[in-house]
Design a protein around this motif. Structure first.
Motif, PDB file in Angstrom:
ATOM      1  N   THR A  82      -1.758  -1.177  -4.281  1.00  0.00           N
ATOM      2  CA  THR A  82      -2.580  -0.523  -3.747  1.00  0.00           C
ATOM      3  C   THR A  82      -2.550   1.127  -2.915  1.00  0.00           C
ATOM      4  OG1 THR A  82      -2.894  -0.676  -1.433  1.00  0.00           O
ATOM      5  CG2 THR A  82      -4.245  -1.883  -3.178  1.00  0.00           C
ATOM      6  N   GLY A  83      -3.360   2.140  -2.878  1.00  0.00           N
ATOM      7  CA  GLY A  83      -3.387   2.888  -2.157  1.00  0.00           C
ATOM      8  C   GLY A  83      -3.176   4.622  -3.145  1.00  0.00           C
ATOM      9  N   THR A  84      -1.995   5.345  -3.482  1.00  0.00           N
ATOM     10  CA  THR A  84      -2.944   6.041  -4.446  1.00  0.00           C
ATOM     11  C   THR A  84      -1.487   7.408  -4.597  1.00  0.00           C
ATOM     12  OG1 THR A  84      -4.050   8.747  -4.385  1.00  0.00           O
ATOM     13  CG2 THR A  84      -3.620   7.660  -1.915  1.00  0.00           C
ATOM     14  N   GLY A  85      -1.366   7.992  -5.827  1.00  0.00           N
ATOM     15  CA  GLY A  85      -0.113   8.796  -5.949  1.00  0.00           C
ATOM     16  C   GLY A  85       0.115  10.018  -5.939  1.00  0.00           C
ATOM     17  N   GLY A  86      -0.150  10.710  -4.541  1.00  0.00           N
ATOM     18  CA  GLY A  86      -0.575  12.061  -4.149  1.00  0.00           C
ATOM     19  C   GLY A  86       0.150  12.972  -4.909  1.00  0.00           C
ATOM     20  N   SER A  87       0.198  13.631  -4.837  1.00  0.00           N
ATOM     21  CA  SER A  87       1.229  14.468  -5.680  1.00  0.00           C
ATOM     22  C   SER A  87       2.571  14.356  -5.992  1.00  0.00           C
ATOM     23  CB  SER A  87       0.564  16.449  -4.608  1.00  0.00           C
ATOM     24  OG  SER A  87       1.996  16.349  -3.805  1.00  0.00           O
ATOM     25  N   GLY A  88       3.194  13.774  -5.646  1.00  0.00           N
ATOM     26  CA  GLY A  88       4.551  13.030  -5.695  1.00  0.00           C
ATOM     27  C   GLY A  88       4.574  11.653  -6.533  1.00  0.00           C
ATOM     28  N   GLY A  89       3.563  11.122  -6.817  1.00  0.00           N
ATOM     29  CA  GLY A  89       3.168  10.192  -7.716  1.00  0.00           C
ATOM     30  C   GLY A  89       3.559   8.625  -6.945  1.00  0.00           C
ATOM     31  N   LEU A  90       3.443   7.597  -8.017  1.00  0.00           N
ATOM     32  CA  LEU A  90       4.410   6.227  -7.717  1.00  0.00           C
ATOM     33  C   LEU A  90       5.279   5.993  -9.373  1.00  0.00           C
ATOM     34  CD1 LEU A  90       1.464   4.237  -5.931  1.00  0.00           C
ATOM     35  CD2 LEU A  90       2.729   5.646  -4.675  1.00  0.00           C
ATOM     36  N   TYR A  91       6.384   5.096  -8.847  1.00  0.00           N
ATOM     37  CA  TYR A  91       6.999   4.727  -9.760  1.00  0.00           C
ATOM     38  C   TYR A  91       7.038   3.357  -9.570  1.00  0.00           C
ATOM     39  CZ  TYR A  91      10.385   5.155 -13.393  1.00  0.00           C
ATOM     40  OH  TYR A  91      11.606   4.919 -14.644  1.00  0.00           O
ATOM     41  N   VAL A  92       7.384   2.436 -10.125  1.00  0.00           N
ATOM     42  CA  VAL A  92       7.994   1.305 -10.858  1.00  0.00           C
ATOM     43  C   VAL A  92       8.500   1.035 -11.561  1.00  0.00           C
ATOM     44  CG1 VAL A  92       7.128  -1.028 -10.175  1.00  0.00           C
ATOM     45  CG2 VAL A  92       5.658   0.460  -9.395  1.00  0.00           C
ATOM     46  N   ARG A  93       9.952  -0.018 -11.754  1.00  0.00           N
ATOM     47  CA  ARG A  93      10.869   0.249 -12.692  1.00  0.00           C
ATOM     48  C   ARG A  93      12.041  -1.148 -11.724  1.00  0.00           C
ATOM     49  NH1 ARG A  93      15.805   1.564 -10.748  1.00  0.00           N
ATOM     50  NH2 ARG A  93      16.519   2.834  -9.194  1.00  0.00           N
ATOM     51  N   HIS A  94      12.362  -1.286 -13.284  1.00  0.00           N
ATOM     52  CA  HIS A  94      13.345  -3.322 -12.745  1.00  0.00           C
ATOM     53  C   HIS A  94      15.156  -2.487 -11.689  1.00  0.00           C
ATOM     54  CE1 HIS A  94      10.915  -6.169 -14.166  1.00  0.00           C
ATOM     55  NE2 HIS A  94      10.035  -5.977 -14.891  1.00  0.00           N
ATOM     56  N   PRO A  95      15.575  -2.668 -11.621  1.00  0.00           N
ATOM     57  CA  PRO A  95      17.061  -2.097 -11.415  1.00  0.00           C
ATOM     58  C   PRO A  95      17.678  -1.224 -12.908  1.00  0.00           C
ATOM     59  CG  PRO A  95      16.220  -4.534 -10.731  1.00  0.00           C
ATOM     60  CD  PRO A  95      15.701  -3.794 -11.947  1.00  0.00           C
ATOM     61  N   SER A  96      18.150  -0.334 -12.061  1.00  0.00           N
ATOM     62  CA  SER A  96      19.060   0.171 -13.623  1.00  0.00           C
ATOM     63  C   SER A  96      19.739  -0.310 -13.681  1.00  0.00           C
ATOM     64  CB  SER A  96      19.508   1.332 -12.546  1.00  0.00           C
ATOM     65  OG  SER A  96      20.146   2.155 -12.033  1.00  0.00           O
ATOM     66  N   GLY A  97      20.653  -0.392 -14.986  1.00  0.00           N
ATOM     67  CA  GLY A  97      22.146  -0.621 -15.427  1.00  0.00           C
ATOM     68  C   GLY A  97      23.843  -0.558 -14.020  1.00  0.00           C
ATOM     69  N   ARG A  98      23.414   0.013 -13.293  1.00  0.00           N
ATOM     70  CA  ARG A  98      24.407   0.449 -12.628  1.00  0.00           C
ATOM     71  C   ARG A  98      24.448  -0.308 -10.832  1.00  0.00           C
ATOM     72  NH1 ARG A  98      24.484   6.432  -9.325  1.00  0.00           N
ATOM     73  NH2 ARG A  98      23.017   5.116  -8.030  1.00  0.00           N
ATOM     74  N   GLN A  99      23.087  -0.640 -10.688  1.00  0.00           N
ATOM     75  CA  GLN A  99      22.413  -1.232  -9.509  1.00  0.00           C
ATOM     76  C   GLN A  99      22.299  -2.894 -10.205  1.00  0.00           C
ATOM     77  OE1 GLN A  99      18.445   0.456  -9.823  1.00  0.00           O
ATOM     78  NE2 GLN A  99      18.158   0.623  -6.801  1.00  0.00           N
ATOM     79  N   GLU A 143       1.040  -1.215  -0.328  1.00  0.00           N
ATOM     80  CA  GLU A 143       0.238   0.123  -0.184  1.00  0.00           C
ATOM     81  C   GLU A 143       1.305   0.947   0.008  1.00  0.00           C
ATOM     82  OE1 GLU A 143      -3.008   2.097   2.946  1.00  0.00           O
ATOM     83  OE2 GLU A 143      -2.531   0.126   2.423  1.00  0.00           O
ATOM     84  N   ALA A 144       0.840   1.920  -1.005  1.00  0.00           N
ATOM     85  CA  ALA A 144       1.401   3.172  -1.419  1.00  0.00           C
ATOM     86  C   ALA A 144       1.363   4.320  -1.311  1.00  0.00           C
ATOM     87  CB  ALA A 144       2.997   3.120  -1.983  1.00  0.00           C
ATOM     88  N   HIS A 145       1.605   5.420  -0.593  1.00  0.00           N
ATOM     89  CA  HIS A 145       0.859   6.425  -0.863  1.00  0.00           C
ATOM     90  C   HIS A 145       2.056   7.690  -1.006  1.00  0.00           C
ATOM     91  CE1 HIS A 145      -2.435   5.095   0.902  1.00  0.00           C
ATOM     92  NE2 HIS A 145      -1.938   4.474   1.954  1.00  0.00           N
ATOM     93  N   GLY A 146       1.770   8.481  -2.356  1.00  0.00           N
ATOM     94  CA  GLY A 146       3.010   8.573  -2.982  1.00  0.00           C
ATOM     95  C   GLY A 146       3.200  10.497  -1.834  1.00  0.00           C
ATOM     96  N   ASP A 147       2.438  10.827  -2.323  1.00  0.00           N
ATOM     97  CA  ASP A 147       2.400  12.266  -0.998  1.00  0.00           C
ATOM     98  C   ASP A 147       2.662  13.623  -1.597  1.00  0.00           C
ATOM     99  OD1 ASP A 147       1.277  10.657   1.608  1.00  0.00           O
ATOM    100  OD2 ASP A 147       2.959   9.875   2.081  1.00  0.00           O
ATOM    101  N   LYS A 148       3.927  13.885  -1.036  1.00  0.00           N
ATOM    102  CA  LYS A 148       4.244  15.265  -1.946  1.00  0.00           C
ATOM    103  C   LYS A 148       5.562  14.769  -2.452  1.00  0.00           C
ATOM    104  CE  LYS A 148       2.657  18.941   0.976  1.00  0.00           C
ATOM    105  NZ  LYS A 148       3.325  20.109   1.339  1.00  0.00           N
ATOM    106  N   GLY A 149       5.950  13.685  -1.887  1.00  0.00           N
ATOM    107  CA  GLY A 149       7.930  13.209  -2.363  1.00  0.00           C
ATOM    108  C   GLY A 149       7.651  12.033  -2.885  1.00  0.00           C
ATOM    109  N   GLY A 150       7.016  11.557  -3.315  1.00  0.00           N
ATOM    110  CA  GLY A 150       6.969  10.327  -4.282  1.00  0.00           C
ATOM    111  C   GLY A 150       6.553   8.927  -3.679  1.00  0.00           C
ATOM    112  N   VAL A 151       6.823   7.712  -4.464  1.00  0.00           N
ATOM    113  CA  VAL A 151       7.240   6.246  -3.561  1.00  0.00           C
ATOM    114  C   VAL A 151       7.587   6.203  -4.882  1.00  0.00           C
ATOM    115  CG1 VAL A 151       6.454   4.342  -3.483  1.00  0.00           C
ATOM    116  CG2 VAL A 151       5.770   6.321  -1.938  1.00  0.00           C
TER     117      VAL A 151
END
Length: 193
Positions: free
Chosen positions: A169-186, A121-129
Motif C-alpha cells: 500500500t502507499g503512494t509512488g510519490g514523485s520517485g515511484g515504487l519498483y518491485v522486482r526479483h533478484p538480479s542475476g548478480r544478486q 506501506e511504501a511512500h516513494g517520495d522524491k527518491g523512490g522505493v
C-alpha cells in the motif's frame, strides 16, 4: 497458513518450487519443528511432487496462519542519503518505508520470514522505493496510489503456496515504487554464500 493455494493446485510445480519446499523443510528440521523421520518422508514427497497441490501440505503446518500482533512494525526512511536494508533479517508483520530524497531499497531475498502475509506501506517520495523479493513470493500492489512516479511490479505471477504474500500500500510519490526479483548478480552472490 491456509492450505488453499492462491493459484490452481493442479498447476505443474517447477524445480525451483520443489527446491523452495525442500529448503523450508530443512530449516524446520534445524529449528526442531520436524523429526528426522518426518523430514525424510516429506523430502521424498517434495522431490517427487508434480503439482503445487502436492507441495502445499508439506509446509502448511510450518508457517503460522495468523500474524503476530505484538511484533513492532519496522519503519525505514531513505532521508537525504538513501537507505538499503538487505542481508539476513527477521521480517515483521508490517513495514513502513519512505524513499525520502535519497531513495530506499528493501531486499527480502535473504530474510527469515515465517509469516504468510506481510504488509508494506511504501511512500516513494522524491527518491523512490525499491522492493526485491524472492521468486516464490507474491506481491499484491493493487492498493497503491501511483502518484507521479508510478508503480512498476516486475515480479512474476507465480507464487509458491506457503510462501509469503506482500500486500503493498502507499503512494509512488514523485520517485515511484519498483518491485522486482533478484538480479542475476544478486543470485550469483547468494549462491556463493
Amino acid at each position: 497458513m491456509p492450505t488453499e493455494p492462491r493459484e490452481n493446485p493442479n498447476l505443474r510445480a517447477t524445480e525451483a518450487d520443489r527446491e523452495a519446499v525442500v529448503e523450508r523443510l530443512q530449516e524446520a528440521a534445524a529449528d526442531g519443528r520436524l523429526g528426522f523421520e518426518e523430514l525424510d518422508e516429506r523430502l521424498g514427497l517434495a522431490l517427487s511432487a508434480t503439482t503445487h497441490g502436492e507441495l502445499v501440505p508439506l509446509t502448511a503446518d510450518l508457517t503460522p496462519a495468523v500474524l503476530p500482533s505484538t511484533a513492532k512494525p519496522l519503519v525505514l526512511d531513505g532521508g537525504s542519503h538513501g537507505l538499503s536494508r538487505s542481508g539476513r533479517w527477521q521480517v515483521p508483520p508490517h513495514i513502513t518505508v519512505h524513499g525520502g530524497s535519497g531513495g530506499a531499497t528493501v531486499d527480502f531475498t535473504e530474510t527469515e520470514c515465517v509469516l504468510s502475509e506481510v504488509g508494506v506501506e511504501a511512500h516513494g517520495d522524491k527518491g523512490g522505493v525499491t522492493l526485491v523479493v524472492p521468486d516464490s513470493w507474491a506481491v499484491d500492489s493493487d492498493e497503491v496510489d501511483p502518484g507521479f512516479g508510478g508503480v512498476t511490479n516486475r515480479t512474476t505471477a507465480g507464487h509458491l503456496p506457503g510462501s509469503p504474500l506482500i500486500r503493498l500500500t502507499g503512494t509512488g510519490g514523485s520517485g515511484g515504487l519498483y518491485v522486482r526479483h533478484p538480479s542475476g548478480r544478486q543470485r550469483r552472490r547468494q549462491q556463493r554464500t
